[in-house]
Design a protein around this motif. Structure first.
Motif, PDB file in Angstrom:
ATOM      1  N   VAL A 134      29.576  31.104  70.806  1.00  0.00           N
ATOM      2  CA  VAL A 134      29.464  30.919  72.341  1.00  0.00           C
ATOM      3  C   VAL A 134      28.479  29.473  72.248  1.00  0.00           C
ATOM      4  O   VAL A 134      27.533  29.944  71.538  1.00  0.00           O
ATOM      5  CB  VAL A 134      28.774  32.068  73.232  1.00  0.00           C
ATOM      6  CG1 VAL A 134      28.689  31.588  74.472  1.00  0.00           C
ATOM      7  CG2 VAL A 134      30.273  33.047  73.256  1.00  0.00           C
ATOM      8  N   ILE A 193      32.793  29.280  81.006  1.00  0.00           N
ATOM      9  CA  ILE A 193      32.653  30.450  81.820  1.00  0.00           C
ATOM     10  C   ILE A 193      31.416  30.485  82.220  1.00  0.00           C
ATOM     11  O   ILE A 193      30.551  29.732  82.031  1.00  0.00           O
ATOM     12  CB  ILE A 193      32.930  31.852  80.837  1.00  0.00           C
ATOM     13  CG1 ILE A 193      31.905  31.850  79.697  1.00  0.00           C
ATOM     14  CG2 ILE A 193      34.467  31.640  80.261  1.00  0.00           C
ATOM     15  CD1 ILE A 193      32.070  32.877  79.019  1.00  0.00           C
ATOM     16  N   ASP A 248      34.278  29.141  70.629  1.00  0.00           N
ATOM     17  CA  ASP A 248      35.132  29.841  71.484  1.00  0.00           C
ATOM     18  C   ASP A 248      35.149  29.771  73.015  1.00  0.00           C
ATOM     19  O   ASP A 248      36.117  29.685  73.807  1.00  0.00           O
ATOM     20  CB  ASP A 248      35.401  31.322  71.168  1.00  0.00           C
ATOM     21  CG  ASP A 248      35.716  31.539  69.624  1.00  0.00           C
ATOM     22  OD1 ASP A 248      36.404  30.510  68.838  1.00  0.00           O
ATOM     23  OD2 ASP A 248      35.364  32.553  68.908  1.00  0.00           O
ATOM     24  N   ARG A 249      33.807  29.755  73.293  1.00  0.00           N
ATOM     25  CA  ARG A 249      33.456  29.808  74.679  1.00  0.00           C
ATOM     26  C   ARG A 249      32.238  28.979  75.126  1.00  0.00           C
ATOM     27  O   ARG A 249      31.596  28.768  74.153  1.00  0.00           O
ATOM     28  CB  ARG A 249      33.328  31.318  75.460  1.00  0.00           C
ATOM     29  CG  ARG A 249      34.532  32.138  75.209  1.00  0.00           C
ATOM     30  CD  ARG A 249      35.559  31.628  76.308  1.00  0.00           C
ATOM     31  NE  ARG A 249      36.725  32.718  76.399  1.00  0.00           N
ATOM     32  CZ  ARG A 249      37.725  32.702  75.641  1.00  0.00           C
ATOM     33  NH1 ARG A 249      37.643  31.758  74.518  1.00  0.00           N
ATOM     34  NH2 ARG A 249      38.709  33.509  75.681  1.00  0.00           N
ATOM     35  N   TRP A 274      35.184  40.837  79.355  1.00  0.00           N
ATOM     36  CA  TRP A 274      35.602  40.635  78.018  1.00  0.00           C
ATOM     37  C   TRP A 274      36.260  42.055  77.443  1.00  0.00           C
ATOM     38  O   TRP A 274      35.642  43.187  77.607  1.00  0.00           O
ATOM     39  CB  TRP A 274      34.569  40.059  77.079  1.00  0.00           C
ATOM     40  CG  TRP A 274      34.250  38.842  77.250  1.00  0.00           C
ATOM     41  CD1 TRP A 274      35.027  37.690  77.980  1.00  0.00           C
ATOM     42  CD2 TRP A 274      33.080  37.812  76.861  1.00  0.00           C
ATOM     43  NE1 TRP A 274      34.444  36.442  77.921  1.00  0.00           N
ATOM     44  CE2 TRP A 274      33.115  36.530  77.356  1.00  0.00           C
ATOM     45  CE3 TRP A 274      31.913  38.241  75.889  1.00  0.00           C
ATOM     46  CZ2 TRP A 274      32.420  35.356  76.789  1.00  0.00           C
ATOM     47  CZ3 TRP A 274      31.057  37.222  75.704  1.00  0.00           C
ATOM     48  CH2 TRP A 274      31.242  36.124  76.127  1.00  0.00           C
ATOM     49  N   ASP A 288      39.723  27.310  81.051  1.00  0.00           N
ATOM     50  CA  ASP A 288      39.138  28.962  80.971  1.00  0.00           C
ATOM     51  C   ASP A 288      38.208  28.992  79.796  1.00  0.00           C
ATOM     52  O   ASP A 288      37.542  30.155  79.777  1.00  0.00           O
ATOM     53  CB  ASP A 288      40.262  29.758  80.917  1.00  0.00           C
ATOM     54  CG  ASP A 288      41.061  29.587  79.832  1.00  0.00           C
ATOM     55  OD1 ASP A 288      41.036  28.770  79.028  1.00  0.00           O
ATOM     56  OD2 ASP A 288      41.991  30.448  79.636  1.00  0.00           O
ATOM     57  N   LEU A 289      37.949  28.053  79.003  1.00  0.00           N
ATOM     58  CA  LEU A 289      36.960  28.132  77.898  1.00  0.00           C
ATOM     59  C   LEU A 289      35.561  28.015  78.305  1.00  0.00           C
ATOM     60  O   LEU A 289      34.548  28.501  77.920  1.00  0.00           O
ATOM     61  CB  LEU A 289      37.048  27.089  76.953  1.00  0.00           C
ATOM     62  CG  LEU A 289      38.509  27.170  76.018  1.00  0.00           C
ATOM     63  CD1 LEU A 289      38.640  26.163  74.971  1.00  0.00           C
ATOM     64  CD2 LEU A 289      38.748  28.720  75.611  1.00  0.00           C
TER      65      LEU A 289
END
Length: 466
Positions: free
Chosen positions: A177, A162, A264-265, A170, A159-160
């Motif tokens: 990112v 996206i 983080d993503r 969010w 799920d990291l």
């Protein structure tokens, strides 16, 4: 009456920006439509595209304007503080408001005009709904839209990893990112997040940028936006792994050493594919290409030899809301009139990227020029343009294309101030088939950004004479 069968004149699969105009055209023709939607109503534009992205961009622009106030002699006692939770709360609230308008319109339709269920083909003209009922349709419109591509390389991230659809749910902004791809979505969201305080890195595997095809305009756009995007072009992703709640990604640029960073993503903007797999088109006699997509006439949107029509993003030809709506109208009219199918007039091509400075193309841009030697190119450097300098927005380049033989206007590409408005004026001129002298005879108020258009047009005439 057989309750297990729904009979209609035209089944429209997909209730988005193409499906809704198609429904209205069929209804206007006096036929019986059935609007089928297997997912949430509200259109991709309102839910995860045009509108929520512009809400995020607007917040980022507010921050940028505050940070640039010093250039006007306006001193800020402290730098602006971004409340990520409040930013995303407004994005979600306003997004839901836009979606609500569309949902209200759909719910106002007669109940027997709607089917809220996924469907699949059983055979030509026959669909099966999720509850087992059959839909018998004399004509069908495919307006199913697209789905984002998620390369296998990023599957270990879970799920990291996206897509843009996920961003607008969010509840707060992440700290960092990685954006994969520097197309329209990558540039718009990457720049917005960076200005809202998120550490952003954008990787692109080629030299492309925001679909610009004019090499000079693209080079200026990259120079202006690459620093804020931390853009790395010609990057090859080498390693992808997950460590706890962090994505660890390594890449190599131009064959150099591997660079590894944590995020983080990871926002994947590697394009979108037509959402057709679940329909099982192979059960029909529709002619399919090597990718399993229907072969159709782009002028009429009719699938070859079939009472089936394509509309919107599912065509793979464009992913622009007004183009999808136009497709819906064309498909709806032709489905209603079938077999009297006609090519209907289309509007002048136009595309805008809501970066800062903005980017635009008219008429397909530089890539649409059949014979560059037969074209005169005029330009304006926005750094010297009066009104943009007054506003401290004097960055960028506009290039306009003129056919030498008759001085006909052919299109333009631009990065610079108010490109969204410049694009409209030039697209109108193109659709009206104006010559450059015709355009120069129109009024230009002083001092305005639009005066820059006149400068570029005059330059095109000079280049042609030279």
């Amino acid at each position: 009456m057989n309750d297990s069968v729904i009979d209609c004149d035209v089944a429209i699969i997909g209730a988005g920006s193409a499906g809704l105009p198609a429904y209205r055209e069929v209804l206007r023709a006096g036929l019986r439509p059935l609007l089928i939607e297997g997912g949430p109503h509200g259109t991709m534009c309102a839910r995860v595209g045009c509108m929520p992205s512009k809400l995020l961009i607007a917040a980022a622009q507010a921050v940028a304007d505050m940070r640039h106030a010093d250039g006007f002699g306006i001193r800020m006692d402290a730098p602006p503080r971004v409340d990520g939770a409040a930013v995303m709360d407004r994005v979600r609230r306003e997004r839901d408001r836009f979606v609500g308008f569309v949902v209200d319109d759909v719910q106002a339709m007669p109940a027997d005009h709607r089917l809220d269920s996924p469907v699949e083909f059983l055979r030509d003209g026959v669909l099966r709904a999720g509850d087992g009922r059959e839909v018998h349709a004399r004509r069908i419109i495919l307006a199913t839209g697209t789905r984002p591509n998620v390369p296998d390389l990023y599957q270990p991230l879970g799920d990291l990893a996206i897509v843009n659809d996920d961003v607008f749910d969010w509840h707060d902004l992440p700290r960092s990112v990685l954006v994969v791809g520097s197309g329209v979505i990558g540039v718009e969201l990457g720049l917005a997040l960076a200005r809202l305080g998120v550490r952003v890195r954008v990787l692109n595997r080629s030299d492309s940028f925001a679909h610009l095809s004019d090499p000079r305009v693209r080079a200026v756009a990259v120079d202006l936006l690459a620093p804020e995007l931390s853009l790395v072009q010609r990057a090859r992703v080498v390693t992808v792994r997950r460590e706890g709640d962090q994505a660890v990604v390594g890449w190599s640029a131009d064959g150099g050493p591997e660079t590894v960073e944590r995020f983080d993503r990871v926002l994947l903007t590697a394009g979108r594919s037509p959402a057709l797999d679940a329909l099982h088109l192979e059960r029909t006699t529709m002619p399919l290409d090597e990718r399993g997509r229907p072969r159709f006439d782009p002028a009429t949107l009719q699938v070859h030899g079939q009472p089936v029509f394509m509309a919107g993003d599912v065509t793979g030809r464009h992913a622009i809301q007004h183009e999808a709506s136009d497709d819906g109208r064309v498909a709806g009219r032709n489905a209603a009139a079938w077999p009297d199918v006609r090519a209907l007039p289309r509007r002048a091509p136009m595309a805008v990227v809501f970066s800062d400075p903005q980017i635009m193309q008219v008429g397909g841009g530089h890539a649409a020029l059949d014979d560059p030697d037969a074209v005169a190119i005029g330009e304006v450097d926005w750094t010297r343009q009066g009104r943009s300098r007054v506003m401290l927005r004097n960055r960028g380049l506009l290039r306009v294309y003129m056919r030498k033989s008759d001085q006909g206007f052919l299109g333009a590409e631009m990065v610079g101030p108010d490109a969204e408005h410049v694009a409209h004026l030039l697209a109108w001129a193109l659709q009206m088939k104006l010559t450059v002298p015709d355009m120069l005879n129109l009024p230009f108020y002083h001092p305005t950004i639009e005066e820059g258009i006149r400068t570029a047009l005059r330059d095109a005439v000079r280049q042609s004479a030279a």
